[in-house]
Design an enzyme around this catalytic site. Structure first.
Site, mmCIF file in Angstrom:
data_model
loop_
_atom_site.group_PDB
_atom_site.id
_atom_site.type_symbol
_atom_site.label_atom_id
_atom_site.label_comp_id
_atom_site.label_asym_id
_atom_site.label_seq_id
_atom_site.Cartn_x
_atom_site.Cartn_y
_atom_site.Cartn_z
ATOM 1 N N CYS A 1 0.762 -1.065 -0.019
ATOM 2 C CA CYS A 1 -0.027 0.259 0.088
ATOM 3 C C CYS A 1 0.802 1.378 -0.016
ATOM 4 C CB CYS A 1 -1.028 0.185 1.132
ATOM 5 S SG CYS A 1 -0.251 0.030 2.785
ATOM 6 N N SER B 1 -1.917 -2.567 4.051
ATOM 7 C CA SER B 1 -1.154 -3.877 3.654
ATOM 8 C C SER B 1 -0.492 -4.389 4.947
ATOM 9 C CB SER B 1 0.133 -3.428 2.839
ATOM 10 O OG SER B 1 0.748 -2.693 3.229
ATOM 11 N N ASP C 1 -8.715 3.544 1.559
ATOM 12 C CA ASP C 1 -7.517 3.731 2.377
ATOM 13 C C ASP C 1 -8.327 4.086 3.847
ATOM 14 O OD1 ASP C 1 -5.113 4.484 3.915
ATOM 15 O OD2 ASP C 1 -4.095 5.317 2.138
HETATM 16 P P1 4NP Z 1 -2.021 2.870 3.921
HETATM 17 O O1 4NP Z 1 -2.441 4.445 4.669
HETATM 18 O O2 4NP Z 1 -1.158 3.116 2.783
HETATM 19 O O3 4NP Z 1 -3.049 2.210 4.008
HETATM 20 O O4 4NP Z 1 -0.881 2.534 5.047
HETATM 21 C C1 4NP Z 1 -1.723 5.597 4.614
HETATM 22 C C2 4NP Z 1 -0.993 5.909 5.620
HETATM 23 C C3 4NP Z 1 -0.213 6.894 5.597
HETATM 24 C C4 4NP Z 1 -0.374 7.672 4.801
HETATM 25 C C5 4NP Z 1 -1.030 7.611 3.604
HETATM 26 C C6 4NP Z 1 -1.936 6.644 3.787
HETATM 27 N N1 4NP Z 1 0.246 8.976 4.751
HETATM 28 O O5 4NP Z 1 0.128 9.736 3.971
HETATM 29 O O6 4NP Z 1 1.154 9.293 5.834
#
Ligand code: 4NP
Length: 156
Positions: free
Chosen positions: A8, A15, A125
């Site tokens: 992810c 993920s 997400d």
């Molecule tokens: P993930 O979600 O891709 O499902 O782990 C996210 C976690 C953190 C961030 C973006 C998506 N971020 O921008 O920090």
């Protein structure tokens, strides 16, 4: 050994959830000696971090282990180490590809590709939606389908 890497963006919400759910299913079906499971992010912001507390909480509700999970970034060698690079959304597929340094045999797919009757193609997400339950249900359903696919494909 068949390698499955879930990918992810941050490697703290979706993920690691898929990694924990999938390895739980692999263990339940006594396939630990046949399938290795890992996860990684295309981004580098959370390297070394535990999963998001929302992911930890939903895994706890379902009594699925997650204590050893730490975020890492995708690396070129993943394309040689893993047969299945299973991404949460189309951006992850595009971004993961950019880490591959040479021709490889890894299958780059989206997790929801394994579920035909699901209108969503990208796993939402929960870092942005806040809905860890919805993501868990999609992850659980598609991990079940992925394991079924792998068992049939490899006759295990
Ligand atoms: P993930 O979600 O891709 O499902 O782990 C996210 C976690 C953190 C961030 C973006 C998506 N971020 O921008 O920090």
């Amino acid at each position: 050994m068949i390698g499955v890497l879930f990918v992810c963006l941050g490697n703290i919400c979706r993920s690691p959830m898929a990694e924990a759910v999938f390895r739980h299913m692999v263990a339940e079906q006594n396939l630990t000696d046949h399938i290795k499971v890992d996860s990684a992010g295309t981004g580098d912001w959370h390297i070394g971090n535990s999963p998001h507390h929302g992911t930890q909480r939903i895994l706890d509700v379902h009594q699925i282990r997650h204590d050893d999970l730490r975020a890492r970034q995708v690396q070129a060698s993943d394309f040689e180490q893993f047969h299945y690079i299973v991404c949460m959304d189309e951006d992850n597929v595009r971004d993961a590809k950019s880490f591959a340094k040479r021709a490889h045999n890894a299958e780059l797919v989206r997790l929801l590709d394994y579920v035909a009757d699901e209108p969503l193609r990208n796993v939402p997400d929960p870092y942005f939606t806040g809905n860890f339950e919805q993501t868990f249900e999609l992850v659980e359903k598609s991990c079940k389908a992925l394991l079924h696919h792998i068992r049939r494909q490899h006759q295990i």
